[in-house]
Motif scaffolding. Structure first.
Motif, PDB file in Angstrom:
ATOM      1  N   ASN A  79       0.819  -1.211   0.000  1.00 21.51           N
ATOM      2  CA  ASN A  79       0.000   0.000   0.000  1.00 21.51           C
ATOM      3  C   ASN A  79       0.853   1.261   0.000  1.00 21.51           C
ATOM      4  O   ASN A  79       0.490   2.282  -0.607  1.00 21.51           O
ATOM      5  CB  ASN A  79      -0.941   0.004   1.203  1.00 21.51           C
ATOM      6  CG  ASN A  79      -2.107  -0.953   1.046  1.00 21.51           C
ATOM      7  OD1 ASN A  79      -2.390  -1.404  -0.070  1.00 21.51           O
ATOM      8  ND2 ASN A  79      -2.780  -1.285   2.139  1.00 21.51           N
ATOM      9  N   GLU A  82       1.972   1.655  -3.598  1.00 17.73           N
ATOM     10  CA  GLU A  82       0.984   1.429  -4.653  1.00 17.73           C
ATOM     11  C   GLU A  82       0.900   2.545  -5.674  1.00 17.73           C
ATOM     12  O   GLU A  82       0.862   2.292  -6.890  1.00 17.73           O
ATOM     13  CB  GLU A  82      -0.400   1.192  -4.036  1.00 17.73           C
ATOM     14  CG  GLU A  82      -1.449   0.854  -5.080  1.00 17.73           C
ATOM     15  CD  GLU A  82      -2.771   0.432  -4.457  1.00 17.73           C
ATOM     16  OE1 GLU A  82      -3.810   0.674  -5.098  1.00 17.73           O
ATOM     17  OE2 GLU A  82      -2.765  -0.124  -3.337  1.00 17.73           O
ATOM     18  N   VAL A 105      -2.585  -5.925  -7.956  1.00 18.12           N
ATOM     19  CA  VAL A 105      -2.166  -5.004  -6.894  1.00 18.12           C
ATOM     20  C   VAL A 105      -3.363  -4.564  -6.063  1.00 18.12           C
ATOM     21  O   VAL A 105      -3.311  -4.526  -4.824  1.00 18.12           O
ATOM     22  CB  VAL A 105      -1.446  -3.777  -7.502  1.00 18.12           C
ATOM     23  CG1 VAL A 105      -1.237  -2.695  -6.457  1.00 18.12           C
ATOM     24  CG2 VAL A 105      -0.107  -4.191  -8.096  1.00 18.12           C
ATOM     25  N   THR A 155       6.711  -6.406  -8.252  1.00 24.06           N
ATOM     26  CA  THR A 155       5.498  -6.317  -7.438  1.00 24.06           C
ATOM     27  C   THR A 155       4.683  -7.599  -7.500  1.00 24.06           C
ATOM     28  O   THR A 155       4.200  -8.096  -6.479  1.00 24.06           O
ATOM     29  CB  THR A 155       4.631  -5.138  -7.910  1.00 24.06           C
ATOM     30  OG1 THR A 155       5.400  -3.934  -7.872  1.00 24.06           O
ATOM     31  CG2 THR A 155       3.412  -4.967  -7.015  1.00 24.06           C
TER      32      THR A 155
END
Length: 261
Positions: A79, A82, A105, A155
């Motif tokens: 987060n 992000e 994500v 990621t």
């Protein structure tokens, strides 16, 4: 199973002292002196937490509550990164890779709430997303495009590893593919470096060392030896190289390669 700690190292930064002349100096100096951004630091923390979780799951002695808490640590780290990650994902040219990575994500935040069957299906789906992103590295060559896809790779794979561990699936093969993808990112975004003399006729003579990854991802250091003393420098090539890619996915890839089991 124990993995080496990454926290602490994630925040370590090689710095470069710059003294540049000419109109371009302020912009170059600011870029090279900048610390790695919060996106990179958070992605490294994300991997660290993910490896902690995989280790605990591998040991087989973790309560559902602790597993959920460790997963939340991974979510929290993602987060923090992000917005920066999404900005890179938005720039990926291939729509299915861009959209799948963005969805992964966003959806990862709810993994603690997935029913068992949903978790199993999603773990397989996001594993495929990670593998496709890694394969796309072979199709891009321009620095920014590689960097954007690199952020998708660094990621997606930790997300997929956590999802597979939570679903009770194996992670060894995916971890090997992650390692190979990280090496591709490191190779494709390797900086180009050279020595030169900014003012060849100046007295005393100053020598510069510049490394460039792409665009404004560049760093320069100067050295000058005069009357038996270093007035500038001496140049530290490794530090200049590290500064040039500090704000790219290469930094995440390089540091992850050092610690990924």
């Amino acid at each position: 199973m124990k993995f080496p700690p990454l926290r602490g190292l994630a925040a370590a930064v090689l710095t470069v002292t710059l003294v540049l002349s000419g109109p371009a100096a302020p912009a170059q100096a600011a870029q090279a002196r900048a610390n790695p951004d919060g996106t990179n630091t958070s992605l490294l923390e994300m991997l660290d937490f993910a490896l902690d979780l995989l280790g605990q799951v591998g040991d087989g002695d973790i309560s559902p509550e602790d597993l959920a808490a460790m997963t939340q640590n991974v979510i929290n780290a993602l987060n923090q990164a992000e917005s920066g990650v999404i900005a890179h994902l938005d720039a990926i040219a291939v729509a299915n890779i861009r959209d799948d990575a963005t969805a992964a994500v966003i959806e990862f935040e709810d993994i603690n709430n997935f029913a068992e069957e949903t978790l199993e299906d999603w773990a397989q789906e996001v594993s495929g997303d990670a593998v496709r992103a890694a394969a796309y590295l072979d199709a891009v060559s321009a620095g920014k495009a590689v960097d954007d896809v690199g952020y998708a790779v660094v990621t997606l794979f930790p997300i997929a590893l956590v999802a597979r561990a939570r679903a009770g699936f194996g992670t060894t093969n995916l971890r090997n593919q992650y390692r190979a993808a990280l090496q591709k990112i490191a190779d494709k975004l390797a900086p180009s470096c050279h020595y030169y003399y900014p003012e060849p006729n100046a007295v005393p003579l100053i020598r510069a060392y510049t490394c460039t990854v792409y665009g404004n991802h560049t760093a320069t250091q100067l050295e000058q030896y005069w009357l038996g003393e270093w007035q500038l420098g001496p140049i530290d090539p490794a530090a200049v190289q590290a500064a040039s890619y500090a704000n790219t996915s290469r930094r995440v890839a390089v540091e992850s390669l050092r610690l990924l089991p």
